[in-house]
Design an enzyme around this catalytic site. Structure first.
Site, short mmCIF file in Angstrom:
data_model
loop_
_atom_site.label_atom_id
_atom_site.label_comp_id
_atom_site.label_asym_id
_atom_site.label_seq_id
_atom_site.Cartn_x
_atom_site.Cartn_y
_atom_site.Cartn_z
N ASP A 34 0.77 -1.17 0.15
CA ASP A 34 -0.15 -0.02 0.03
C ASP A 34 0.98 1.00 0.03
OD1 ASP A 34 -1.97 -1.75 0.09
OD2 ASP A 34 -2.83 -1.08 2.11
N GLU A 36 3.56 1.95 -1.31
CA GLU A 36 4.02 2.37 -2.52
C GLU A 36 3.10 2.86 -3.45
OE1 GLU A 36 6.68 -0.62 -4.40
OE2 GLU A 36 6.55 0.11 -6.44
N LEU A 84 -36.54 -8.50 -12.71
CA LEU A 84 -36.65 -9.99 -13.15
C LEU A 84 -37.88 -10.51 -12.45
CD1 LEU A 84 -33.06 -11.13 -12.46
CD2 LEU A 84 -34.22 -10.90 -14.65
N GLU A 113 -26.17 -16.88 -11.55
CA GLU A 113 -24.96 -15.84 -10.91
C GLU A 113 -25.60 -15.71 -9.52
OE1 GLU A 113 -24.95 -12.45 -13.38
OE2 GLU A 113 -24.78 -13.54 -15.24
N LYS A 115 -27.27 -13.39 -6.70
CA LYS A 115 -27.96 -12.17 -6.89
C LYS A 115 -27.58 -11.02 -5.81
CE LYS A 115 -33.00 -10.35 -7.64
NZ LYS A 115 -32.98 -9.57 -6.60
N ASP A 117 -27.22 -8.09 -3.36
CA ASP A 117 -28.40 -7.31 -2.87
C ASP A 117 -27.76 -5.92 -2.80
OD1 ASP A 117 -30.93 -6.68 -2.10
OD2 ASP A 117 -30.51 -7.50 -0.09
N TYR A 222 -22.67 -7.10 -14.53
CA TYR A 222 -23.19 -8.59 -14.86
C TYR A 222 -23.78 -8.42 -16.15
CZ TYR A 222 -26.98 -6.56 -12.57
OH TYR A 222 -28.06 -5.63 -11.84
N LYS A 310 -35.55 -16.70 -5.68
CA LYS A 310 -35.43 -15.66 -3.97
C LYS A 310 -35.15 -16.82 -3.13
CE LYS A 310 -36.05 -11.78 -3.96
NZ LYS A 310 -37.16 -10.89 -4.35
N CYS A 404 -60.15 -6.89 31.08
CA CYS A 404 -59.36 -5.71 30.14
C CYS A 404 -58.27 -5.26 30.84
CB CYS A 404 -60.47 -4.78 29.78
SG CYS A 404 -59.48 -3.37 28.95
N CYS A 407 -58.96 -1.55 31.83
CA CYS A 407 -59.93 -1.02 32.83
C CYS A 407 -60.91 -2.07 33.31
CB CYS A 407 -61.11 -0.30 31.82
SG CYS A 407 -62.28 -1.37 30.87
N CYS A 422 -62.97 -5.87 24.88
CA CYS A 422 -63.53 -5.05 25.89
C CYS A 422 -64.59 -4.30 25.53
CB CYS A 422 -62.47 -3.95 26.36
SG CYS A 422 -62.86 -3.00 27.70
N CYS A 427 -63.81 2.79 28.37
CA CYS A 427 -62.32 2.04 28.63
C CYS A 427 -61.44 3.16 28.00
CB CYS A 427 -62.06 0.62 27.90
SG CYS A 427 -60.59 0.26 27.95
S1 IVH Z 1 -29.68 -9.41 -14.34
C1 IVH Z 1 -32.85 -7.87 -17.39
N1 IVH Z 1 -27.95 -10.36 -12.72
O1 IVH Z 1 -31.59 -7.72 -9.31
C2 IVH Z 1 -31.93 -8.25 -16.32
N2 IVH Z 1 -29.78 -8.78 -11.89
O2 IVH Z 1 -34.87 -7.87 -10.43
C3 IVH Z 1 -31.69 -7.62 -15.16
N3 IVH Z 1 -29.31 -8.24 -9.50
O3 IVH Z 1 -32.68 -4.95 -10.74
C4 IVH Z 1 -30.74 -7.89 -14.20
N4 IVH Z 1 -27.41 -9.29 -9.16
O4 IVH Z 1 -30.56 -4.86 -9.24
C5 IVH Z 1 -29.01 -9.30 -12.86
N5 IVH Z 1 -26.14 -11.14 -11.33
C6 IVH Z 1 -27.39 -10.36 -11.41
C7 IVH Z 1 -27.88 -9.36 -10.43
C8 IVH Z 1 -28.98 -8.82 -10.81
C9 IVH Z 1 -28.48 -8.44 -8.45
C10 IVH Z 1 -30.45 -7.12 -9.31
C11 IVH Z 1 -30.59 -6.09 -10.05
C12 IVH Z 1 -31.83 -6.29 -10.80
C13 IVH Z 1 -32.64 -7.11 -9.85
C14 IVH Z 1 -33.54 -7.95 -10.73
#
Ligand code: IVH
Length: 669
Positions: A34, A36, A84, A113, A115, A117, A222, A310, A404, A407, A422, A427
């Site tokens: 770091d 450097e 999605l 992939e 997802k 957050d 992505y 999900k 109650c 009351c 009640c 009350c």
């Molecule tokens: S693809 C049309 N890939 O999830 C395709 N989305 O409801 C759109 N997200 O709004 C998204 N990781 O914010 C994709 N590997 C991933 C993701 C991803 C998170 C989120 C993204 C999107 C929501 C999908």
């Protein structure tokens, strides 16, 4: 050093620093210590100080330099940023695969992939330079957050691709940054962020880029929006290409040849998600071949070639230490679980409604039990069940009392109801709740007279009935704690203004059983004055379309009470308006009738049935206005799944909160 030499050296340093930064932030493999990096950065800063004309947009010194903005510019997405569809179980994944093959047995490959957050963003590069970064917004229009995104060190400020390129990904806050940020916030006495997603979104929506810079955000890219790299045939090739260009992609993606392989991947990550250094809320599954993607196409909201799996709602274990009773406005006595505070889906949960005694029995919940807690729809805390194995024998079965808690009068179970009530009309708990209801937004909407003040006034014996509100005097209010001249004046003014409300607000505020704000409006329109309504008989009421038998009975019963007649006389004397004023403004008919007319609505969380845009459009078509953030002026919060800080704030401010189902009901009414 002359200008020429300085220019050479600056270029050299920029390249070196960008390379070090890439190795550190994108590859996670630093090649130099770091110190450097810092030394070279300082040298570049000095050079740029001496020869400011050498500063380039993509200089590593320019990541944090931006001045605070006045507001965010709007950015149009030429290719919409879609969301999605969801799958919640393995069968729904198999259904997705079947749709993708058009019901045939043709093999089809998918890319899975994580997802992430965080917050979806779009990055645009022109002539190899990062020129714009935007939020998703409503999918068509986002906000320009370039100066904040520049501070994310894994975003390259320049790339070796001169063609215009728009690339998409998820900006997020790693757990480590999130924890230290919240720790610092708590130390400063500030409200911590509910979860990393809110923290990332909050950081990127700061007008001062220095704040975003201090938040240690990161990004995974992505996908692509606009990009003419037509030689690529598949999403997996695109991911490789994105990575080659110097962007950070998530390394955990996997190409799967069958949906069963996808299910294995999903199962693996469901178990492993807690070992990641960032938050994921599911898995995204995409058809790999780009021609196949195109063939499958899109619905209005989302691609048919991708789906989000999900993860099931997070369930956690805690101890139920007590059961508390709450007496509502209508006398219903509700048991509430008091829990050992526990974090669930991003917030700390301390209480959860147990609804009624039958449910307590059904779930076999005892005081002292170890219980499983989750958030229904990821929003409302719920005790799922007790863990009987963990019992020590000291747990106590719970029985609702006969009297109650407030009351002491006997509680009754009305026919066809599970709830205990009640029925003492005097009350104190009910009176208090009734007063809170009377001043609430959809009723008389008296600003400055929230729950706390009502309780205070009640305890000080200043109000017992609704009429008392209109008899409050300046001198007595000034004697109350936390009530200065200004707030007393404002409060008295608000009370005075409420006298002029149209009849429906008063009607709803009275809290007649089964009469919600919509029915109150109908009654006000039909009968025009309180007097007419007081004189109405069952038949008059039932003749109205929207008024059913139960409502009619309840109205007649209510107005037959002497106490009610006396109260209404008092209110008349106090000059509270009792006529329907209609709407002075000329508006479309549907606006007139809508519950959204004149309301300020905020949308939050993810919705299944509407896109943000659709919900906004429909609410506005019905006379409401949709704004971005929750404030005192907000009338209603629509909370989709995973609602975060807006939900907390709305709750704190006492703003009415609806789920998506209720929104749909109201819109379709
Ligand atoms: S693809 C049309 N890939 O999830 C395709 N989305 O409801 C759109 N997200 O709004 C998204 N990781 O914010 C994709 N590997 C991933 C993701 C991803 C998170 C989120 C993204 C999107 C929501 C999908």
């Amino acid at each position: 050093m002359d200008q020429q030499q300085a220019q050479e050296r600056a270029k050299n340093l920029r390249e070196l620093l960008n390379q070090y930064s890439y190795e550190y932030h994108v590859l996670d493999k630093p090649s130099v210590p770091d110190a450097e990096y810092d030394e070279k950065l300082r040298e570049l800063q000095d050079l740029e100080g001496e020869f400011p004309e050498l500063i380039t947009e993509d200089s590593p010194t320019q990541r944090v330099g931006g001045e605070p903005l006045e507001g965010f510019q709007k950015v149009q997405h030429n290719v919409p940023m879609l969301s999605l569809g969801n799958a919640f179980n393995h069968q729904e994944l198999r259904d997705f695969a079947r749709r993708a093959t058009g019901g045939t047995d043709e093999p089809i490959a998918f890319v899975c992939e994580l997802k992430i957050d965080g917050l979806a963003v779009s990055l645009t590069y022109e002539n190899g330079k990062f020129v714009r970064g935007a939020t998703r917004g409503d999918g068509t229009t986002g906000e320009d957050i370039t100066s904040n995104l520049r501070t994310i060190r894994s975003i390259p400020l320049s790339i070796k691709e001169t063609e215009r390129l728009e690339i998409r990904g998820e900006a997020f806050m790693p757990h480590k940054s999130f924890l230290s940020l919240n720790e610092a916030k708590e130390e400063n006495g500030e409200e911590p962020f509910a979860n990393p997603r809110n923290a990332a979104a909050g950081s990127l929506r700061q007008l001062n880029p220095k704040i975003a810079a201090s938040r240690n955000l990161d990004i995974f890219l992505y996908g692509v929006g606009e990009w003419e790299a037509s030689e690529l045939e598949s999403h997996s090739e695109r991911l490789e290409r994105i990575k080659q260009l110097g962007f950070k992609t998530n390394p955990q993606w996997k190409k799967c040849e069958t949906i069963e392989e996808v299910i294995d991947y999903v199962t693996h990550w469901e178990a492993e998600r807690n070992n990641l250094s960032y938050e994921i809320d599911g898995i995204v599954i995409k058809v790999d071949n780009l021609d196949q993607q195109e063939e499958l196409g899109y619905t209005a909201k989302s691609p048919r070639w991708a789906i989000a799996y999900k993860f099931p709602a997070e369930e956690v274990i805690t101890t139920l230490t007590d059961i508390e009773l709450n007496v509502g406005r209508t006398g219903v006595v509700t048991p509430t679980a008091i829990l050992e505070p526990v974090r669930v889906a991003g917030t700390t949960v301390k209480r959860a409604s147990l609804h009624n005694e039958d449910l307590i029995r059904e779930k076999d919940i005892r005081i002292g039990d170890t219980v499983v807690v989750k958030k229904a729809g990821d929003i409302i805390p719920e005790v799922v069940r007790s863990v009987a194995d963990k019992r020590t024998g000291k747990e106590e079965e719970y029985h609702m009392p006969d009297a109650c808690p407030d009351c002491g009068s006997e509680l009754v179970r009305l026919e066809e109801e599970v709830a205990l009530r009640c029925i003492n009309p005097n009350c104190p708990a009910q009176l208090k709740e009734g007063l809170i209801h009377f001043v609430s937004r959809n009723a008389m909407n008296i600003d400055g007279l929230g729950e706390k003040v009502i309780i205070q006034l009640f305890q000080e014996n200043l109000i017992h009935t609704i009429a008392d509100i209109y008899r409050l005097k300046r001198e007595e209010l000034l004697e109350l704690e936390r009530m200065g001249e200004k707030s007393v004046s404002n409060l008295l003014e608000a009370i005075n203004v409420s006298k002029g409300n149209s009849l429906e607000k008063l009607l709803f505020g009275l809290g007649i059983r089964f009469i919600g704000s919509k029915a109150a409006k109908t009654l006000a329109e039909e009968f025009e004055t309180m007097e007419n309504l007081q004189n109405a008989v069952d038949e008059d009421l039932i003749a109205i379309d929207e008024i059913g038998d139960k409502m009619a009975d309840s109205i007649v019963q209510y107005f037959s009470e002497e106490k009610v007649a006396a109260l209404l006389d008092e209110l008349r004397e106090l000059e509270v308006n009792m006529t329907y004023l209609g709407r002075k403004r000329k508006t479309a008919e549907n606006e007139e009738a809508s519950v959204f007319a004149g309301k300020t609505v905020v949308l939050t969380g993810k919705m299944e049935r509407y896109t943000r845009d659709e919900a906004k459009e429909q609410i506005e078509a019905q006379g409401g206005s949709v704004t971005g953030s929750v404030s005192k002026k907000t009338d209603l919060l629509i909370a989709g799944e995973d609602a975060g800080s807006k939900y907390d704030k709305a709750e704190k401010l006492g703003v009415e909160i609806w789920d998506e189902e209720k929104l749909q009901e109201a819109l379709e009414r």
